[in-house]
Design a protein around this motif. Structure first.
Motif, PDB file in Angstrom:
ATOM      1  N   TYR A  48      17.642  60.266 -24.818  1.00 58.67           N
ATOM      2  CA  TYR A  48      16.520  60.870 -25.527  1.00 58.67           C
ATOM      3  C   TYR A  48      16.609  60.475 -26.996  1.00 58.67           C
ATOM      4  CZ  TYR A  48      16.009  63.920 -21.465  1.00 58.67           C
ATOM      5  OH  TYR A  48      15.828  64.403 -20.195  1.00 58.67           O
ATOM      6  N   ALA A  49      15.466  60.227 -27.608  1.00 58.50           N
ATOM      7  CA  ALA A  49      15.421  59.959 -29.045  1.00 58.50           C
ATOM      8  C   ALA A  49      15.404  61.281 -29.794  1.00 58.50           C
ATOM      9  CB  ALA A  49      14.177  59.141 -29.390  1.00 58.50           C
ATOM     10  N   VAL A  50      15.942  61.273 -31.008  1.00 56.04           N
ATOM     11  CA  VAL A  50      15.907  62.468 -31.842  1.00 56.04           C
ATOM     12  C   VAL A  50      14.460  62.946 -31.946  1.00 56.04           C
ATOM     13  CG1 VAL A  50      16.233  63.321 -34.199  1.00 56.04           C
ATOM     14  CG2 VAL A  50      17.984  61.878 -33.143  1.00 56.04           C
ATOM     15  N   GLY A  51      14.241  64.230 -31.701  1.00 55.63           N
ATOM     16  CA  GLY A  51      12.910  64.833 -31.767  1.00 55.63           C
ATOM     17  C   GLY A  51      12.224  64.990 -30.421  1.00 55.63           C
ATOM     18  N   PHE A 102      12.956  72.709 -26.236  1.00 50.28           N
ATOM     19  CA  PHE A 102      14.268  72.172 -26.582  1.00 50.28           C
ATOM     20  C   PHE A 102      14.032  70.747 -27.072  1.00 50.28           C
ATOM     21  CE2 PHE A 102      16.289  74.728 -22.876  1.00 50.28           C
ATOM     22  CZ  PHE A 102      16.226  75.906 -23.596  1.00 50.28           C
ATOM     23  N   ASN A 103      14.117  70.538 -28.379  1.00 46.87           N
ATOM     24  CA  ASN A 103      13.970  69.211 -28.949  1.00 46.87           C
ATOM     25  C   ASN A 103      15.353  68.731 -29.387  1.00 46.87           C
ATOM     26  OD1 ASN A 103      11.218  70.694 -29.654  1.00 46.87           O
ATOM     27  ND2 ASN A 103      10.848  68.515 -29.365  1.00 46.87           N
ATOM     28  N   GLN A 111      25.631  64.527 -25.500  1.00 47.30           N
ATOM     29  CA  GLN A 111      25.293  65.955 -25.554  1.00 47.30           C
ATOM     30  C   GLN A 111      25.649  66.533 -24.196  1.00 47.30           C
ATOM     31  OE1 GLN A 111      22.992  67.777 -28.009  1.00 47.30           O
ATOM     32  NE2 GLN A 111      23.765  69.546 -26.942  1.00 47.30           N
ATOM     33  N   ARG A 112      26.548  67.487 -24.172  1.00 49.40           N
ATOM     34  CA  ARG A 112      26.916  68.154 -22.919  1.00 49.40           C
ATOM     35  C   ARG A 112      26.139  69.453 -22.804  1.00 49.40           C
ATOM     36  NH1 ARG A 112      33.345  68.063 -23.383  1.00 49.40           N
ATOM     37  NH2 ARG A 112      33.148  69.405 -21.564  1.00 49.40           N
ATOM     38  N   LEU A 160      23.620  64.214 -21.431  1.00 55.28           N
ATOM     39  CA  LEU A 160      22.588  63.260 -21.812  1.00 55.28           C
ATOM     40  C   LEU A 160      23.055  62.599 -23.104  1.00 55.28           C
ATOM     41  CD1 LEU A 160      20.732  64.660 -24.349  1.00 55.28           C
ATOM     42  CD2 LEU A 160      20.127  66.122 -22.440  1.00 55.28           C
ATOM     43  N   TYR A 161      22.349  61.559 -23.503  1.00 51.54           N
ATOM     44  CA  TYR A 161      22.672  60.865 -24.733  1.00 51.54           C
ATOM     45  C   TYR A 161      21.513  60.989 -25.711  1.00 51.54           C
ATOM     46  CZ  TYR A 161      26.551  58.834 -22.212  1.00 51.54           C
ATOM     47  OH  TYR A 161      27.699  58.671 -21.473  1.00 51.54           O
ATOM     48  N   ILE A 162      21.839  61.151 -26.972  1.00 50.49           N
ATOM     49  CA  ILE A 162      20.838  61.212 -28.035  1.00 50.49           C
ATOM     50  C   ILE A 162      20.963  59.931 -28.853  1.00 50.49           C
ATOM     51  CG2 ILE A 162      20.020  62.461 -30.059  1.00 50.49           C
ATOM     52  CD1 ILE A 162      21.314  64.982 -28.820  1.00 50.49           C
TER      53      ILE A 162
END
Length: 163
Positions: A48-51, A102-103, A111-112, A160-162
């Protein structure tokens, strides 16, 4: 000669594979099999991208109470959902009735997301303070679950990954 060619092709194909290491889910509170699935809306290990908004689905075998926690790559932790009642089956958070989204936010990286489930309403709130490593993160969850019978609780984790 043909065998050597096949083995060489197999080795070349396997060298292009990506190995993903899943965060620690071996918790003392887990194992009762009350949570059957926990995943972000794009799937475990997605990016996911920031935001961007993320939704988290949890499936349970019984009705009960869910607390969702997030652990960022820098060790900061937060409570996303506290003691939310769910029916057996699948519930996606945030729910429309929650009035929130949830952004994802920085820091970038892993991110766990941990789900804690109990069949009975928790009598205390889980409070997170400071930064956490694997040991402290697991110890907080384990301490929170100690008052509940092992058959009435479960803990699962996804990630997931940010970027």
């Amino acid at each position: 000669m043909r065998t050597a060619f096949l083995l060489g092709s197999l080795a070349l194909g396997l060298s292009a594979c990506t190995v993903t290491v899943r965060p620690n889910v071996g918790l003392q509170g887990s194992g009762s099999n009350l949570i059957t699935s926990l995943r972000p809306d794009r799937g475990e290990g997605s990016t996911y991208a920031v935001g961007e908004a993320v939704r988290v689905s949890i499936s349970t075998r019984a009705p009960g109470y869910v607390t969702l926690l997030a652990l960022q790559s820098n060790g900061n932790a937060s409570v996303l959902v506290r003691n939310a009642y769910v029916q057996a089956g699948t519930t996606t958070f945030p729910r429309a009735s929650d009035g929130v989204t949830f952004n994802v936010a920085e820091p970038r990286g892993l991110q766990r997301i941990r789900a804690i489930f109990t069949r009975v309403r928790p009598t205390t709130d889980l409070v997170l303070r400071g930064t956490y490593d694997n040991g402290r993160w697991n110890a907080e969850s384990d301490a929170y679950l100690q008052p509940y019978n092992a058959a009435d609780r479960d803990v699962q984790e996804t990630y997931l990954y940010i970027r």
